[in-house]
Enzyme design. Sequence first.
Site, short mmCIF file in Angstrom:
data_model
loop_
_atom_site.label_atom_id
_atom_site.label_comp_id
_atom_site.label_asym_id
_atom_site.label_seq_id
_atom_site.Cartn_x
_atom_site.Cartn_y
_atom_site.Cartn_z
N HIS A 239 0.84 -1.20 0.00
CA HIS A 239 0.00 0.00 0.00
C HIS A 239 0.88 1.25 0.00
CE1 HIS A 239 -3.03 -2.97 1.45
NE2 HIS A 239 -3.79 -2.28 0.61
N ASN A 240 1.41 1.57 -1.16
CA ASN A 240 2.33 2.68 -1.32
C ASN A 240 1.91 3.54 -2.51
OD1 ASN A 240 3.18 1.18 -3.62
ND2 ASN A 240 4.58 0.02 -2.32
N PHE A 241 2.74 4.53 -2.88
CA PHE A 241 2.36 5.44 -3.95
C PHE A 241 2.27 4.73 -5.31
CE2 PHE A 241 3.55 8.63 -7.25
CZ PHE A 241 2.40 9.41 -7.16
N HIS A 243 1.13 1.75 -5.79
CA HIS A 243 -0.22 1.15 -5.81
C HIS A 243 -1.27 2.20 -6.15
CE1 HIS A 243 -3.81 -1.04 -4.63
NE2 HIS A 243 -4.07 -0.13 -3.70
N HIS A 279 -7.28 7.00 -2.51
CA HIS A 279 -8.04 5.94 -1.84
C HIS A 279 -7.27 5.22 -0.73
CE1 HIS A 279 -5.73 3.04 -4.20
NE2 HIS A 279 -6.26 2.09 -3.47
N ASP A 389 -9.07 -1.20 -7.69
CA ASP A 389 -8.28 -1.35 -6.47
C ASP A 389 -7.65 -2.74 -6.39
OD1 ASP A 389 -7.19 -0.75 -4.00
OD2 ASP A 389 -9.00 -1.27 -2.89
N TYR A 411 1.30 -8.81 4.37
CA TYR A 411 0.49 -9.73 5.20
C TYR A 411 1.35 -10.40 6.26
CZ TYR A 411 -3.66 -9.59 2.14
OH TYR A 411 -4.79 -9.21 1.45
N ALA A 439 -3.10 -18.38 -2.02
CA ALA A 439 -3.54 -17.00 -1.74
C ALA A 439 -4.37 -16.44 -2.89
CB ALA A 439 -2.32 -16.11 -1.50
N GLN A 440 -4.05 -16.83 -4.13
CA GLN A 440 -4.66 -16.20 -5.29
C GLN A 440 -5.84 -16.96 -5.88
OE1 GLN A 440 -3.35 -13.28 -4.48
NE2 GLN A 440 -3.44 -12.80 -6.66
#
Length: 502
Positions: A239-241, A243, A279, A389, A411, A439-440
């Site tokens: 969750h950074n710029f 993203h 966001h 998102d 995570y 996970a996916q």
Amino acid sequence: KKKIMFSRHCGTRDIHDLIAHAAGVSRYAEISLKDSTGAFVSLNPTMPINTQSSPYKVTSKEPSPTTGDGEVFTQVLSQVASQFNKVFKVEEIKTDIATRLSALERKMELEGLKAVEIEKCKRDISDIKDQIWNAQKKFVDFNRLSGETQTPSSLSDERKISLKRDVPSYPKYTLSQETIEYLKQPTFDIWHWEPNEMLSLLEHMFHELGLVAEFNINPITLKRFFLCVQENYRNNPFHNFRHCFCVTQMMYGMIHLCHLWEVMTREDLGILMTACVCHDLDHPGYNNTYQINARTELAIRYNDISPLENHHCAVAFKILSNPECNIFANVDKDTFKRIRAGMLQLILATDMARHKEILDALQNNIKKFEWDNKSHMDSLKMVLIKCCDISNEVRPMEVSEPWVDCLLEEYFNQSDREKMEGLPVAPFMDRDKVTKPTAQIGFIKFVLIPMFETVAKLFPVIDSTMVEPLRIARDRYEDMKEKNSMPPPPSQSNKKKTVTEK
């Protein structure tokens, strides 16, 4: 030679009349003064003082009997103005006002310095609070180990919102036509761009969509806005710029892919794009579940209701409250009210805890979707920002797979911390239980594909450009899972050894 005396309170006309009387001419005569060098001297109370050795030479000109009414009127008007100045002390008032203004400016300057000191004190107090909180919690701060000084629950809006640098602090890039077209594609590779280049690409998107013209945005203010946004994304693994840029670019791609300008206003497009930019502002790298279980400051502030998303909204509008960064400064109040309501609705919709509620609303509307129905359009816009998102798997494998690594790293940081603090740990975050395929697969099958298929019912082009890549990604991860679960074949060296022994 004759001598006259007057005070500094005398008007120009008073001095004129005194000189006229001393010279023995009519008060209506034109009078001029020259000093010993022949230079003209202005008739006013502040004229230079002369002496007997350096007298002024008086020249007068009597009005002729044929002087017109206009000239007489001018002379009378001059006398009236002089008397007005004398009675109301205009010059003194002007001087007084200038003195007061100067004093006010000095006061404002001092107040400004005080405000700076107050802000510094606030920042210092906030830092001390963080240190006390860390000492009380007695845990290892993974953010601090990675160079991040804030705790996962600290509120940084009090000390971060101001710009640390001003424009132009990054160069203006000239985009090739190839890049301009590539930017509109869902396959766009976001890993090839430096932070300053991403800022320029964001600017291009806002200009190209006509948002700068629509909201009458000052281009310098737009630059400052993006700079301030960039500074308020933390250096998290996921969750950074980057993203933020990734989500905004996907929204830009969907706008072009689906020709959204045909069904939405330019104001709506601006709300969608700006909500994407903002966001995840100041995301601490620990999700809502952690915030609530750890009873963090954010969870307490927002009563356990979407604490992160509420915080993102608060930081976004804190940035927009700064006049230097307010890209909506030139819109009227009603327009700003709509923009704010729209952005809040969209950013709050990114809370995955509301996924079923939001998708169900669109699926219920999809059978008889009405493009002029506000409720229907709101449900579509909320699903659109959700698609963007979590759209990484729509992109080619070489672009999407590094994002999975980044997300798992974030995570695992959280689950390690939860174990250390004795908090519940989600299985999909536990490094001892989760793998990339596990996970996916479920996420793509049960979250991504159903959501994108729903949007494809309104925009069929989505099926081939986005849903099909998701199916391919699902199959790839299932193959990967199957290969990982198979026992390893015997090594070639063992085979050769067995044959030799026979």
